[in-house]
Write an enzyme that holds these catalytic residues in place. Structure first.
Site, PDB file in Angstrom:
ATOM      1  N   GLU A  96      -1.902  11.181   5.106  1.00 26.82           N
ATOM      2  CA  GLU A  96      -0.884  10.279   4.257  1.00 26.82           C
ATOM      3  C   GLU A  96      -1.459  10.641   2.699  1.00 26.82           C
ATOM      4  O   GLU A  96      -2.858  11.251   2.491  1.00 26.82           O
ATOM      5  CB  GLU A  96      -1.291   8.859   4.341  1.00 26.82           C
ATOM      6  CG  GLU A  96      -0.057   8.302   5.241  1.00 26.82           C
ATOM      7  CD  GLU A  96       1.096   8.034   4.510  1.00 26.82           C
ATOM      8  OE1 GLU A  96       1.236   8.445   3.131  1.00 26.82           O
ATOM      9  OE2 GLU A  96       2.122   7.129   4.763  1.00 26.82           O
ATOM     10  N   ASN A 111      -2.443   0.203   3.185  1.00 22.93           N
ATOM     11  CA  ASN A 111      -1.673   1.454   3.362  1.00 22.93           C
ATOM     12  C   ASN A 111      -1.444   2.304   2.095  1.00 22.93           C
ATOM     13  O   ASN A 111      -2.544   2.426   1.572  1.00 22.93           O
ATOM     14  CB  ASN A 111      -0.458   1.122   4.022  1.00 22.93           C
ATOM     15  CG  ASN A 111       0.195   2.168   4.839  1.00 22.93           C
ATOM     16  OD1 ASN A 111      -0.204   2.860   5.407  1.00 22.93           O
ATOM     17  ND2 ASN A 111       1.781   2.484   4.716  1.00 22.93           N
ATOM     18  N   ASN A 163       4.681   0.427   1.590  1.00 22.31           N
ATOM     19  CA  ASN A 163       4.574   2.065   1.756  1.00 22.31           C
ATOM     20  C   ASN A 163       4.733   2.586   0.284  1.00 22.31           C
ATOM     21  O   ASN A 163       4.083   2.244  -0.543  1.00 22.31           O
ATOM     22  CB  ASN A 163       5.672   2.500   2.812  1.00 22.31           C
ATOM     23  CG  ASN A 163       4.928   3.509   3.716  1.00 22.31           C
ATOM     24  OD1 ASN A 163       4.203   4.311   3.167  1.00 22.31           O
ATOM     25  ND2 ASN A 163       5.166   3.455   5.025  1.00 22.31           N
ATOM     26  N   ASP A 207       8.981   6.302   4.263  1.00 21.12           N
ATOM     27  CA  ASP A 207       7.522   6.220   4.278  1.00 21.12           C
ATOM     28  C   ASP A 207       7.093   6.456   2.772  1.00 21.12           C
ATOM     29  O   ASP A 207       7.432   5.605   1.806  1.00 21.12           O
ATOM     30  CB  ASP A 207       6.882   7.306   5.101  1.00 21.12           C
ATOM     31  CG  ASP A 207       5.576   6.948   5.661  1.00 21.12           C
ATOM     32  OD1 ASP A 207       4.843   6.629   4.916  1.00 21.12           O
ATOM     33  OD2 ASP A 207       5.165   7.249   6.781  1.00 21.12           O
ATOM     34  N   ARG A 232      -4.569  -3.946   7.429  1.00 19.87           N
ATOM     35  CA  ARG A 232      -5.285  -2.886   6.449  1.00 19.87           C
ATOM     36  C   ARG A 232      -4.405  -2.474   5.462  1.00 19.87           C
ATOM     37  O   ARG A 232      -3.202  -2.803   5.410  1.00 19.87           O
ATOM     38  CB  ARG A 232      -5.322  -1.564   7.551  1.00 19.87           C
ATOM     39  CG  ARG A 232      -4.119  -0.824   7.903  1.00 19.87           C
ATOM     40  CD  ARG A 232      -4.486   0.526   8.524  1.00 19.87           C
ATOM     41  NE  ARG A 232      -3.534   1.268   9.067  1.00 19.87           N
ATOM     42  CZ  ARG A 232      -2.432   1.927   8.226  1.00 19.87           C
ATOM     43  NH1 ARG A 232      -2.738   1.955   6.936  1.00 19.87           N
ATOM     44  NH2 ARG A 232      -1.436   2.628   8.841  1.00 19.87           N
TER      45      ARG A 232
END
Length: 293
Positions: free
Chosen positions: A17, A102, A148, A198, A100
């Site tokens: 990522e 991101n 995101n 995303d 968590r």
């Protein structure tokens, strides 16, 4: 439409990522969330480095003082890339062990934005936070399921944002002087056949490049019209994010993931988790750095 990306590195990240171009070093960085590390690739020499951070890491950005700022599952931290030592900044969700961090990114004014998501389940327990220049962490949006991609318009008046399960890119009015956001509206509705939205980046023409989880592609969109302009295919299904890099910022680097894929799927996608590149014919913008008072 229908162009293809090239493989840069068959790294097999579990959940690659957040690609980040480190211009001063001519280096590409990205995170492996489940691998709990930051990966580095020197483009000219092919030299690689990995820094383990000991926790799931959603995003990394540069700070103006030479350190990195990391969004870890246990909060925001500085990271000294020389000593590999972490320095705690703050954890706005220390009471939410099932969440968590991101994706995250710095705005043009030097504030660090990063959002959270639940590790499992459909609950909207995530939020979007802003680390201000004074080191204070502010919650800006709540009731998020999977925080995101982030981006800003060229004139600094709009912020683009993705909560993945909404299947949208939303737009906020953004005040660069204060970091305040308001007037959230849908901007792009992503068709189901393209997978889920995303990570994203904004190019030098103000257009949005979007990675598609489950869609085997990245796409380009016009925020003025909400229309799709381009599509680039990848040999992997779980495309996670993209960022411009190279000395002229004319290469789009793309991350991907292999987490959750069956053995059968992995046999069909041997490059899953790899890093890819595409020459789009348009340049990007330098990544903004975190600026503290």
């Amino acid at each position: 439409m229908g162009q293809k990306a090239d493989l840069v590195l068959d790294v097999k990240s579990q959940l690659g990522e957040g690609p980040l171009w480190l211009a001063d070093q001519g280096m590409l960085a990205w995170v492996d969330i489940e691998g709990r590390c930051i990966e580095f690739l020197q483009l000219e020499t092919g030299e690689r480095r990995s820094i383990s951070v000991g926790a799931r890491i959603g995003a990394v950005v540069e700070s103006e003082d030479g350190r990195l700022v990391c969004a870890l599952q246990n909060g925001l931290h500085y990271l000294d890339p020389e000593t590999e030592q972490l320095e705690f900044i703050g954890d706005p969700e220390q009471d939410l062990e099932g969440n968590r961090f991101n994706d995250g990114k710095c705005d043009p004014a030097g504030r660090f934005w990063a959002g959270t998501m639940p590790l499992s389940g459909p609950e909207a327990s995530g939020s979007l936070y802003m680390l201000d220049k004074d080191g204070e962490i502010h919650r800006k949006v709540q009731d998020i399921r999977c925080s995101n991609g982030l981006g800003w318009s060229l004139d600094g008046t709009r912020m683009y944002y993705i909560d993945t399960p909404t299947r949208r890119i939303d737009v906020f009015h953004y005040d660069s002087a204060t970091g305040e956001i308001s007037e959230r509206q849908p901007l792009v509705e992503v068709p189901s056949e393209l997978g889920s939205p995303d990570g994203m980046t904004v190019d030098a023409e103000g257009k949005i490049w979007l990675a598609h989880w489950g869609g085997s592609c990245i796409t380009r969109w016009d925020p003025a019209t909400g229309k799709q302009l381009d599509k680039v295919e990848l040999p992997v299904s779980q495309v996670t994010s993209c960022a411009f890099g190279g000395k002229d910022l004319d290469v789009l680097y793309i991350t991907s993931a292999r987490v959750g894929l069956s053995e059968e799927k992995l046999a069909k996608e041997p490059l899953a988790g790899g890093v890819f590149s595409y020459i789009p014919g348009v340049k990007g913008l330098p990544a903004s750095r975190y600026s503290s008072n």
